[in-house]
Design a protein around this motif. Sequence first.
Motif, short mmCIF file in Angstrom:
data_model
loop_
_atom_site.label_atom_id
_atom_site.label_comp_id
_atom_site.label_asym_id
_atom_site.label_seq_id
_atom_site.Cartn_x
_atom_site.Cartn_y
_atom_site.Cartn_z
N THR A 1 42.28 15.80 40.21
CA THR A 1 42.97 15.80 38.92
C THR A 1 42.28 14.87 37.94
O THR A 1 42.03 13.70 38.25
N GLY A 2 41.95 15.41 36.79
CA GLY A 2 41.31 14.60 35.76
C GLY A 2 39.81 14.51 35.89
O GLY A 2 39.16 13.96 34.99
N ALA A 3 39.23 15.01 36.99
CA ALA A 3 37.78 14.94 37.19
C ALA A 3 37.09 15.99 36.34
O ALA A 3 37.59 17.10 36.17
N PRO A 4 35.92 15.68 35.75
CA PRO A 4 35.20 16.65 34.94
C PRO A 4 34.69 17.81 35.79
O PRO A 4 34.33 17.63 36.96
N LEU A 5 34.64 19.00 35.21
CA LEU A 5 34.18 20.19 35.91
C LEU A 5 32.71 20.44 35.60
O LEU A 5 32.19 20.02 34.56
N PRO A 6 32.02 21.15 36.48
CA PRO A 6 30.62 21.50 36.21
C PRO A 6 30.54 22.41 34.98
O PRO A 6 31.52 23.05 34.60
N PRO A 7 29.39 22.49 34.36
CA PRO A 7 29.23 23.37 33.20
C PRO A 7 29.33 24.84 33.60
O PRO A 7 29.15 25.21 34.76
N ILE A 8 29.63 25.65 32.64
CA ILE A 8 29.65 27.11 32.81
C ILE A 8 28.53 27.68 31.94
O ILE A 8 28.40 27.32 30.76
N ILE A 9 27.70 28.58 32.50
CA ILE A 9 26.56 29.12 31.78
C ILE A 9 26.57 30.64 31.84
O ILE A 9 26.89 31.23 32.88
N GLU B 1 28.89 25.97 28.41
CA GLU B 1 30.16 25.31 28.10
C GLU B 1 30.34 24.14 29.06
O GLU B 1 30.14 24.28 30.27
N THR B 2 30.72 23.00 28.52
CA THR B 2 30.92 21.83 29.37
C THR B 2 32.07 20.99 28.82
O THR B 2 32.29 20.92 27.61
#
Length: 298
Positions: free
Chosen positions: A16-24, A46-47
């Motif tokens: 929870t609250g952790a950043p997600l990897p980018p989407i390409i 998208e990041t």
Amino acid sequence: RSKSTSTTVSVHPVVTGAPLPPIITINPIQPRIVANQKLTLHCEVETSVTDEPVVMLWEVAPNSPATAAVDLAAAAATSLTGTTLVVKAKSLAVGGAYRFKATAYQSQGGASAYIDVWVNVAPKGGDVQVSPEVAVTMLTSVQVAAADWVDEDRPLWYQVKYQVVGKAGEAAALSEFTPSATWSGYVPEAGLPQHNYLVTIQLLVRDALGAESSAARNITVEMPILEGSGQQDEFVDGLLGSGEELLKNGDAEAVLVSVKGLTSVLNTASEDRKRRRRLRRRLLQVTPTDPNKQRTNI
């Protein structure tokens, strides 16, 4: 053959609250490309982490056993670490199949997307037929026909050009690209005596994606023998009348070919300078200054 794109995202335990990897994602393009044109690919990233730069990398691999590997660093006109990749024209093999992959990295992980492309094959297996083998400039109608050309991407378009053997310069057009596989008309210049009056008739064949092939034949094109002012007047009057009819029908290209041929003949006519000027003035009366206009004033 259908267009193929894909997006993959690395999987991590969700905190929870952790950043997600980018989407390409890679923007879709026509799946089959032309070898003599550059290839441009663009991706969107998208990041959720805006204070950390995204590290990009483009890669390519053969997508069929018959396709050779490509040195993308040498083939690319842009950096391999940007969102846009431009591959130089003629860097990919004709008929080759390739998979391009774009990967975006951040500290929280990475993601990749790929796109498959095929390099179009130009029309093949055909030839050009030209008759007669011996012609007289501006007097003999030359027939040109395309034969047996094969291509998946139809319709095919055809253009006819000519080149005087031994004369510097590029081949000149006798027609524009049209869907007609045949052409007939005059060759506006004779060949050179030192090259046995040879003229090369060239056929260009273009498929629906723009890939081109060509075939050519040499024919003999000689100058007309016009003895005296009477024969020259008759010759010029006949072709000027034909030029007027062509112009009325909107065929400015054919008129310009006729004008070039008449000029070539007049330049070799054994007449005095005053007479040549008079013939040229008459010639200008049907010379189009605009494809849709006729020049009537001198």
